[in-house]
Design a protein around this motif. Structure first.
Motif, short mmCIF file in Angstrom:
data_model
loop_
_atom_site.label_atom_id
_atom_site.label_comp_id
_atom_site.label_asym_id
_atom_site.label_seq_id
_atom_site.Cartn_x
_atom_site.Cartn_y
_atom_site.Cartn_z
N ILE A 50 0.87 -1.18 0.00
CA ILE A 50 0.00 0.00 0.00
C ILE A 50 0.90 1.22 0.00
N ARG A 51 0.67 2.11 -0.93
CA ARG A 51 1.56 3.27 -1.05
C ARG A 51 1.49 4.14 0.20
N GLY A 52 2.64 4.51 0.71
CA GLY A 52 2.70 5.44 1.82
C GLY A 52 2.63 4.79 3.19
N THR A 53 2.62 3.46 3.24
CA THR A 53 2.56 2.78 4.53
C THR A 53 3.30 1.44 4.42
N ALA A 54 3.72 0.94 5.58
CA ALA A 54 4.38 -0.36 5.60
C ALA A 54 3.37 -1.50 5.60
N GLN A 55 2.09 -1.17 5.82
CA GLN A 55 1.07 -2.23 5.81
C GLN A 55 0.85 -2.72 4.39
N ARG A 56 0.40 -3.97 4.28
CA ARG A 56 0.09 -4.53 2.97
C ARG A 56 -1.40 -4.81 2.86
N PHE A 57 -1.88 -4.86 1.64
CA PHE A 57 -3.30 -5.06 1.33
C PHE A 57 -3.51 -6.55 1.06
N PRO A 58 -4.18 -7.28 1.97
CA PRO A 58 -4.36 -8.71 1.76
C PRO A 58 -5.43 -8.98 0.70
N LEU B 174 -9.47 -1.69 -9.24
CA LEU B 174 -10.21 -1.12 -8.12
C LEU B 174 -10.04 -2.03 -6.91
N ALA B 175 -9.66 -1.45 -5.77
CA ALA B 175 -9.46 -2.22 -4.54
C ALA B 175 -10.61 -1.95 -3.58
N ILE B 176 -11.29 -3.03 -3.18
CA ILE B 176 -12.44 -2.93 -2.28
C ILE B 176 -11.97 -2.96 -0.83
N GLY B 177 -12.48 -2.04 -0.03
CA GLY B 177 -12.03 -1.94 1.37
C GLY B 177 -13.11 -2.18 2.39
N LYS B 178 -14.37 -2.27 1.94
CA LYS B 178 -15.46 -2.52 2.88
C LYS B 178 -16.43 -3.53 2.25
N PRO B 179 -17.13 -4.31 3.09
CA PRO B 179 -18.07 -5.30 2.54
C PRO B 179 -19.31 -4.63 1.96
N GLY B 180 -19.91 -5.32 0.99
CA GLY B 180 -21.15 -4.80 0.43
C GLY B 180 -21.87 -5.85 -0.39
N PHE B 181 -23.19 -5.88 -0.27
CA PHE B 181 -24.03 -6.81 -1.03
C PHE B 181 -25.24 -6.02 -1.54
N ARG B 182 -25.52 -6.14 -2.83
CA ARG B 182 -26.62 -5.37 -3.45
C ARG B 182 -26.47 -3.88 -3.13
N VAL B 183 -25.29 -3.38 -3.47
CA VAL B 183 -24.94 -1.98 -3.18
C VAL B 183 -25.60 -1.07 -4.21
N GLN C 24 -16.07 -8.13 -0.55
CA GLN C 24 -15.34 -8.18 0.72
C GLN C 24 -14.09 -7.32 0.64
N PRO C 25 -13.64 -6.79 1.77
CA PRO C 25 -12.33 -6.13 1.78
C PRO C 25 -11.28 -7.09 1.23
N GLY C 26 -10.41 -6.60 0.38
CA GLY C 26 -9.40 -7.46 -0.22
C GLY C 26 -9.77 -7.94 -1.61
N ASP C 27 -11.00 -7.69 -2.04
CA ASP C 27 -11.35 -8.01 -3.43
C ASP C 27 -10.74 -6.95 -4.35
N LEU C 28 -10.15 -7.41 -5.44
CA LEU C 28 -9.69 -6.51 -6.50
C LEU C 28 -10.60 -6.69 -7.70
N ILE C 29 -10.92 -5.59 -8.37
CA ILE C 29 -11.71 -5.65 -9.59
C ILE C 29 -10.91 -5.01 -10.72
N TYR C 30 -10.46 -5.84 -11.67
CA TYR C 30 -9.82 -5.32 -12.88
C TYR C 30 -10.96 -4.86 -13.80
N THR C 31 -10.91 -3.59 -14.21
CA THR C 31 -12.11 -2.96 -14.77
C THR C 31 -12.24 -3.09 -16.28
N GLY C 32 -11.31 -3.78 -16.93
CA GLY C 32 -11.41 -3.98 -18.37
C GLY C 32 -10.30 -3.26 -19.10
N THR C 33 -10.05 -3.70 -20.34
CA THR C 33 -8.94 -3.13 -21.11
C THR C 33 -9.45 -2.36 -22.32
#
Ligand code: MN
Length: 233
Positions: free
Chosen positions: A16-24, A87-96, A193-202
């Protein structure tokens, strides 16, 4: 004593840019045909008024960090790059709802959806699953995650160069289904879920790589992704 027969697979993660933490990483989702000019070059134009977005997935174990050298993969003669905003998801959501979709956004990255195009097209045309064409070891390339909580990206140049020659050049304002629409729609299929990545298309301009190629892709304001193709194993 550990009760696992063998060591369980590691949790995949990204800096994660700017921090030593990593995005699981939880899951890797990919939007198919999300730029008109790319849909046309694939021979499958999209009519948003009558079609829904579609998705495929890759295993988290296929993830490789930007800057890597990867072997040219087996069972293909036509290995393609696809430059994408991730796109990196950070919070859970269903039928958003679309107007609440920004609440799930943690940040963004630049990525490559590497594709065995020959296998993908055979699968597509025979009505078979795309897995061997898409879910490829080292086939999901990603930069560090840039924290941008709640920010809905609606524009930004997206480009890819192979050996310094520009192959893809577009703008994320050309997404057929935009960031809000992707989150809302994908969350009708899955509990995001947090930790989901969405590649948005090319965008258009996809093409093959060969051993020795150096790929450099950029999403304006986000990140630069690089990949070096090594010889086949
Ligand atoms: Mn793709």
């Amino acid at each position: 004593m550990n009760h696992y027969l063998f060591p369980p697979p590691p949790v995949r993660s990204l800096p994660i840019r700017g921090t030593a933490q990593r995005f699981p990483i939880n899951r890797l989702f990919f939007v198919g045909r999300n730029y008109h000019a790319h849909a046309v070059e694939m021979g499958r134009p999209v009519d948003k008024s009558t079609e829904n977005p579609f998705y495929f997935t890759k295993s988290p174990s296929s993830l490789v960090e930007s800057g890597a050298t990867i072997p040219y993969p087996p069972r293909t003669q036509n290995y393609h790059y696809e430059m994408e905003l991730v796109l990196a998801i950070g919070k859970p959501g269903f039928r958003v709802r679309e107007d609440q979709a920004h609440e799930l956004i943690y940040g963004y990255a630049a990525g490559l959806d590497m594709t065995r195009r020959d296998l993908q097209l055979v699968a597509r045309d025979k009505g078979r699953p795309w897995d061997t064409g898409k879910d490829i070891e080292n086939g999901a390339v990603c930069t560090d995650i840039v924290p941008m909580e709640g920010v809905v990206m609606s524009q930004g140049a997206i480009t890819l160069e192979v050996n310094g020659v520009t192959k893809q050049s577009s703008n994320v304002d050309k997404l057929i289904w935009n960031i809000r629409e992707i989150i809302a729609d994908l969350s009708t299929y899955y509990h995001l879920q947090p930790g989901d990545l969405i590649y948005t298309g090319t965008p258009e301009g996809v093409g093959p790589v060969v051993a020795g190629d150096r790929l450099t892709g950029r999403v304006e304001g986000i990140a630069e992704v690089s990949l070096h193709i090594g010889p086949a194993e």
